[in-house]
Design a protein around this motif. Sequence first.
Motif, mmCIF file in Angstrom:
data_model
loop_
_atom_site.group_PDB
_atom_site.id
_atom_site.type_symbol
_atom_site.label_atom_id
_atom_site.label_comp_id
_atom_site.label_asym_id
_atom_site.label_seq_id
_atom_site.Cartn_x
_atom_site.Cartn_y
_atom_site.Cartn_z
ATOM 1 N N CYS A 3 -9.278 -47.205 15.499
ATOM 2 C CA CYS A 3 -7.911 -47.237 16.030
ATOM 3 C C CYS A 3 -7.203 -45.929 15.697
ATOM 4 O O CYS A 3 -7.234 -45.470 14.561
ATOM 5 C CB CYS A 3 -7.174 -48.429 15.439
ATOM 6 N N CYS A 8 -4.177 -47.024 12.966
ATOM 7 C CA CYS A 8 -4.434 -47.532 11.608
ATOM 8 C C CYS A 8 -5.848 -47.205 11.133
ATOM 9 O O CYS A 8 -6.198 -47.494 9.996
ATOM 10 C CB CYS A 8 -4.207 -49.041 11.550
ATOM 11 N N CYS A 39 -5.886 -50.578 18.258
ATOM 12 C CA CYS A 39 -6.464 -51.901 18.018
ATOM 13 C C CYS A 39 -5.463 -53.004 18.375
ATOM 14 O O CYS A 39 -4.259 -52.766 18.451
ATOM 15 C CB CYS A 39 -6.913 -52.019 16.565
ATOM 16 N N CYS A 80 -2.405 -53.356 16.006
ATOM 17 C CA CYS A 80 -1.359 -52.340 16.156
ATOM 18 C C CYS A 80 -0.557 -52.582 17.424
ATOM 19 O O CYS A 80 0.654 -52.380 17.445
ATOM 20 C CB CYS A 80 -1.962 -50.936 16.179
#
Length: 253
Positions: free
Chosen positions: A19, A22, A36, A39
């Motif tokens: 991602c 994150c 992702c 998120c």
Amino acid sequence: MQLSSVRSAVEQLLLPAECLLCHALLGPRDAARIVCPLCRQRWRAVRGPWCERCGQPEPHFGPCRLCAEWPAALTRVRSAVWLDDGARPAVHGLKYGRLARIADDLAAAMVPLRPSTDGPSFLIPIPLAPKRLRERGYNQSEMLARALARQWRIPVVVDVLVRTRETPTQTALTPETRLANVAGAFRASARAAGALTPGWQPGVNKPWPHLVLVDDVFTTGATLAEAARALEQAGARTIYGVTFGRAVIPNFT
Ligand SMILES: [Zn+2]
Ligand SMILES: [Zn+2]
């Protein structure tokens, strides 16, 4: 094969499947994604009650100050999510990361904003000035519009609206100052727009198709309003605006 799809195929080969925000590893189901699911869930949707026209949920009394000066043709603007700490890095990734695939993630959040139009409509990304476009190599709003076009099945046109100058970065300005700041920054080509309408010829007053302006971020709407003004002067009558993010603006009253 389009350049953008070549680009995303290359990205998939070169980039680890993690991602962007994150850095969590992406499962095989999300391999085509760049942000992702977690998120994306953190993005806070902009919700009503809001001003029916500009979509600003601030409580206001009497006429809405944010859209009071907008050209009449710009009838409805909506944004998908608040531009807070969860969403800002995604916009940054779109703007500076040269990652074509992130546009698909942002566009996915914008799917519910689709205006219900009768008759043909076209997506028009807010253009960059030629110098800025050369420096950056791509227009992030166009990338977003193309991703949205794939979801909505509405074609994108880029030669109708031209940016004649880049505007200074707009920070901490009132809606009125921001409008003055972008005044005259766009020019619209009636001929280019006319070519979208079947049977159109120069001098023939045929109604324009509905236009949907696409931008990455809405702050006070000044940029969308100025772009709409240029299109309205060229003949457009119904213009919508959609953006991924909406800035949380300090109270300007
Ligand atoms: Zn993430
Ligand atoms: Zn309003």
